[in-house]
Design a protein around this motif. Structure first.
Motif, PDB file in Angstrom:
ATOM      1  N   ASN A  13      59.509 -39.668  46.661  1.00 43.02           N
ATOM      2  CA  ASN A  13      59.408 -40.009  48.077  1.00 43.02           C
ATOM      3  C   ASN A  13      59.868 -41.459  48.229  1.00 43.02           C
ATOM      4  O   ASN A  13      59.392 -42.344  47.534  1.00 43.02           O
ATOM      5  N   ILE A  14      60.792 -41.714  49.147  1.00 42.47           N
ATOM      6  CA  ILE A  14      61.334 -43.061  49.304  1.00 42.47           C
ATOM      7  C   ILE A  14      60.252 -44.079  49.654  1.00 42.47           C
ATOM      8  O   ILE A  14      60.332 -45.252  49.283  1.00 42.47           O
ATOM      9  N   ASP A  15      59.198 -43.625  50.353  1.00 39.95           N
ATOM     10  CA  ASP A  15      58.128 -44.541  50.756  1.00 39.95           C
ATOM     11  C   ASP A  15      57.193 -44.890  49.602  1.00 39.95           C
ATOM     12  O   ASP A  15      56.347 -45.776  49.743  1.00 39.95           O
ATOM     13  N   ALA A  16      57.337 -44.179  48.478  1.00 41.98           N
ATOM     14  CA  ALA A  16      56.466 -44.440  47.331  1.00 41.98           C
ATOM     15  C   ALA A  16      57.121 -45.368  46.312  1.00 41.98           C
ATOM     16  O   ALA A  16      56.465 -45.821  45.372  1.00 41.98           O
ATOM     17  N   ILE A  17      58.402 -45.665  46.503  1.00 38.43           N
ATOM     18  CA  ILE A  17      59.120 -46.482  45.522  1.00 38.43           C
ATOM     19  C   ILE A  17      58.679 -47.941  45.611  1.00 38.43           C
ATOM     20  O   ILE A  17      58.729 -48.559  46.677  1.00 38.43           O
ATOM     21  N   LYS A  18      58.259 -48.458  44.484  1.00 41.06           N
ATOM     22  CA  LYS A  18      57.796 -49.844  44.400  1.00 41.06           C
ATOM     23  C   LYS A  18      58.885 -50.771  43.872  1.00 41.06           C
ATOM     24  O   LYS A  18      59.017 -51.920  44.304  1.00 41.06           O
ATOM     25  N   ASP A  19      59.685 -50.268  42.934  1.00 44.46           N
ATOM     26  CA  ASP A  19      60.726 -51.092  42.334  1.00 44.46           C
ATOM     27  C   ASP A  19      61.798 -50.190  41.726  1.00 44.46           C
ATOM     28  O   ASP A  19      61.535 -49.028  41.400  1.00 44.46           O
ATOM     29  N   ILE A  20      62.995 -50.736  41.606  1.00 41.73           N
ATOM     30  CA  ILE A  20      64.100 -50.033  40.954  1.00 41.73           C
ATOM     31  C   ILE A  20      64.741 -50.992  39.961  1.00 41.73           C
ATOM     32  O   ILE A  20      65.151 -52.097  40.335  1.00 41.73           O
ATOM     33  N   LEU A  21      64.822 -50.574  38.713  1.00 44.31           N
ATOM     34  CA  LEU A  21      65.323 -51.439  37.658  1.00 44.31           C
ATOM     35  C   LEU A  21      66.599 -50.874  37.052  1.00 44.31           C
ATOM     36  O   LEU A  21      66.773 -49.656  36.963  1.00 44.31           O
ATOM     37  N   VAL A  22      67.488 -51.762  36.662  1.00 44.19           N
ATOM     38  CA  VAL A  22      68.695 -51.335  35.963  1.00 44.19           C
ATOM     39  C   VAL A  22      68.294 -50.885  34.565  1.00 44.19           C
ATOM     40  O   VAL A  22      67.583 -51.593  33.848  1.00 44.19           O
ATOM     41  N   HIS A  23      68.731 -49.699  34.187  1.00 47.82           N
ATOM     42  CA  HIS A  23      68.382 -49.115  32.904  1.00 47.82           C
ATOM     43  C   HIS A  23      69.642 -48.974  32.055  1.00 47.82           C
ATOM     44  O   HIS A  23      70.748 -49.289  32.495  1.00 47.82           O
ATOM     45  N   GLN A  26      52.412 -45.232  42.373  1.00 51.54           N
ATOM     46  CA  GLN A  26      51.482 -44.461  41.569  1.00 51.54           C
ATOM     47  C   GLN A  26      52.080 -44.295  40.168  1.00 51.54           C
ATOM     48  O   GLN A  26      53.261 -43.990  40.035  1.00 51.54           O
ATOM     49  N   SER A  27      51.296 -44.490  39.158  1.00 50.48           N
ATOM     50  CA  SER A  27      51.798 -44.464  37.785  1.00 50.48           C
ATOM     51  C   SER A  27      52.208 -43.051  37.366  1.00 50.48           C
ATOM     52  O   SER A  27      51.741 -42.053  37.908  1.00 50.48           O
ATOM     53  N   SER A  28      53.097 -43.001  36.370  1.00 49.53           N
ATOM     54  CA  SER A  28      53.562 -41.743  35.812  1.00 49.53           C
ATOM     55  C   SER A  28      53.538 -41.851  34.294  1.00 49.53           C
ATOM     56  O   SER A  28      53.860 -42.908  33.729  1.00 49.53           O
ATOM     57  N   GLU A  29      53.145 -40.764  33.639  1.00 45.53           N
ATOM     58  CA  GLU A  29      53.098 -40.788  32.179  1.00 45.53           C
ATOM     59  C   GLU A  29      54.486 -40.969  31.580  1.00 45.53           C
ATOM     60  O   GLU A  29      54.647 -41.590  30.534  1.00 45.53           O
ATOM     61  N   GLU A  30      55.478 -40.435  32.251  1.00 46.21           N
ATOM     62  CA  GLU A  30      56.849 -40.508  31.760  1.00 46.21           C
ATOM     63  C   GLU A  30      57.680 -41.395  32.675  1.00 46.21           C
ATOM     64  O   GLU A  30      57.491 -41.402  33.890  1.00 46.21           O
ATOM     65  N   GLU A  31      58.594 -42.176  32.100  1.00 43.81           N
ATOM     66  CA  GLU A  31      59.456 -43.025  32.903  1.00 43.81           C
ATOM     67  C   GLU A  31      60.313 -42.192  33.854  1.00 43.81           C
ATOM     68  O   GLU A  31      60.817 -41.121  33.489  1.00 43.81           O
ATOM     69  N   MET A  32      60.490 -42.686  35.085  1.00 46.64           N
ATOM     70  CA  MET A  32      61.324 -42.011  36.074  1.00 46.64           C
ATOM     71  C   MET A  32      62.722 -42.599  36.002  1.00 46.64           C
ATOM     72  O   MET A  32      62.994 -43.657  36.577  1.00 46.64           O
ATOM     73  N   ILE A  33      63.605 -41.913  35.306  1.00 43.04           N
ATOM     74  CA  ILE A  33      64.970 -42.384  35.122  1.00 43.04           C
ATOM     75  C   ILE A  33      65.914 -41.564  35.994  1.00 43.04           C
ATOM     76  O   ILE A  33      65.891 -40.336  35.954  1.00 43.04           O
ATOM     77  N   VAL A  34      66.735 -42.245  36.780  1.00 45.41           N
ATOM     78  CA  VAL A  34      67.725 -41.556  37.601  1.00 45.41           C
ATOM     79  C   VAL A  34      68.849 -41.085  36.685  1.00 45.41           C
ATOM     80  O   VAL A  34      69.474 -41.880  35.984  1.00 45.41           O
ATOM     81  N   SER A  35      69.106 -39.795  36.675  1.00 45.57           N
ATOM     82  CA  SER A  35      70.160 -39.238  35.836  1.00 45.57           C
ATOM     83  C   SER A  35      71.492 -39.898  36.162  1.00 45.57           C
ATOM     84  O   SER A  35      71.766 -40.252  37.313  1.00 45.57           O
ATOM     85  N   ARG A  36      72.343 -40.030  35.154  1.00 45.24           N
ATOM     86  CA  ARG A  36      73.625 -40.705  35.337  1.00 45.24           C
ATOM     87  C   ARG A  36      74.441 -40.083  36.469  1.00 45.24           C
ATOM     88  O   ARG A  36      75.029 -40.786  37.285  1.00 45.24           O
ATOM     89  N   GLU A  37      74.441 -38.760  36.563  1.00 49.63           N
ATOM     90  CA  GLU A  37      75.219 -38.093  37.597  1.00 49.63           C
ATOM     91  C   GLU A  37      74.581 -38.200  38.988  1.00 49.63           C
ATOM     92  O   GLU A  37      75.199 -37.863  40.001  1.00 49.63           O
ATOM     93  N   VAL A  95      63.134 -45.859  38.241  1.00 44.58           N
ATOM     94  CA  VAL A  95      62.345 -45.939  39.463  1.00 44.58           C
ATOM     95  C   VAL A  95      60.879 -46.151  39.121  1.00 44.58           C
ATOM     96  O   VAL A  95      60.322 -45.464  38.259  1.00 44.58           O
ATOM     97  N   VAL A  96      60.275 -47.102  39.792  1.00 44.82           N
ATOM     98  CA  VAL A  96      58.844 -47.362  39.615  1.00 44.82           C
ATOM     99  C   VAL A  96      58.150 -47.074  40.941  1.00 44.82           C
ATOM    100  O   VAL A  96      58.515 -47.654  41.972  1.00 44.82           O
ATOM    101  N   THR A  97      57.202 -46.153  40.936  1.00 42.33           N
ATOM    102  CA  THR A  97      56.469 -45.830  42.156  1.00 42.33           C
ATOM    103  C   THR A  97      55.135 -46.562  42.192  1.00 42.33           C
ATOM    104  O   THR A  97      54.680 -47.112  41.186  1.00 42.33           O
TER     105      THR A  97
END
Length: 253
Positions: free
Chosen positions: A210-220, A231-242, A227-229
């Motif tokens: 959800n766009i309103d839940a995004i706290k930060d976006i980092l270059v990976h 709310q915490s997540s056990e697994e890193e939220m990585i935007v797929s290359r495509e 993507v950092v929301t």
């Protein structure tokens, strides 16, 4: 050649008129009409034009509605600010459509397409069935609530209260804005088409955020993004290359 312009934005109408004057020298250009009601009145008082350009969204509704209220039998090219996914079926069923801002080359191609089809043989205007399909597609209702089972109870959660959806352990879950996690009966593939694409984006095979839940976006690594929301997540939220290009465009609105 008689051409009609339906457009409620003055600048867009003038821009289209200027380009058509260059592409079709000597054409008689009428309009612009700026509303569904003015379309109805114009077609009741004038002969059918050879070609019409209809903006989809007018001040008093969608121009598709005019096909239910007036006798329109001329070929139509629609102009629209909607993205192509919202009207992808339309491209196969009408003369053409043009995305704003209109490019002169694309306009030339659309006029050429009209000539190839309609100046060789008489063809009907888009049918009412086609118009109904287009209206339904553009007015699609997205899921606004989710019914969730919690033990022996059912709770209802609004889509705006959901931070992200994710898959894990061969199942699907959602995380609320309060950080609570709930099981889902649907897969992410099934969920994706029911969610408002302006609010939710599937960043990978495992996450829809959800766009309103995004706290930060980092270059990976590898030109990807993390993507950092809130709310915490056990697994890193990585935007797929495509997905990176589409994700950036989604962020821009």
């Amino acid at each position: 050649m008689n051409i009609l312009i339906v457009e409620d934005e003055h600048f867009s109408a003038q821009h289209l008129r200027d380009m058509l004057s260059q592409i079709v020298p000597g054409a008689h250009i009428s309009g612009p009409l700026d509303s569904v009601s003015s379309i109805k009145r114009w077609f009741s008082e004038n002969p059918q034009p050879d070609l019409a350009f209809f903006d989809i969204q007018l001040a008093d509704g969608l121009s598709f509605e005019a096909f239910e209220q007036a006798e329109i039998h001329c070929p139509v090219i629609f102009t629209t600010a909607f993205d192509e996914y919202a009207i992808k079926a339309f491209k196969l069923k009408s003369v053409d459509y043009l995305l704003k801002p209109i490019n002169k080359t694309e306009l030339e191609n659309a006029v050429a397409k009209y000539r190839n089809i309609f100046e060789k043989e008489e063809s009907p205007a888009p049918s009412r069935r086609v118009m109904e399909e287009l209206i339904a597609g553009l007015q699609k209702k997205y899921k606004s609530r989710f019914s969730l089972r919690v033990g022996e109870h059912l709770i209802s959660l609004r889509s705006s209260e959901i931070s992200y959806f994710y898959s894990a352990y061969k199942s699907s879950f959602l995380c609320s804005m309060q950080g609570r996690h709930y099981d889902l009966d649907q897969s992410l593939d099934q969920l994706e088409s029911t969610l408002d694409p302006h609010v939710f984006f599937r960043i990978s095979r495992k996450f829809i955020v959800n766009i309103d839940a995004i706290k930060d976006i980092l270059v990976h690594s590898g030109s990807r993004l993390k993507v950092v929301t809130q709310q915490s997540s056990e697994e890193e939220m990585i935007v797929s290359r495509e997905k990176v290009k589409g994700f950036r465009e989604w962020l821009d609105g």
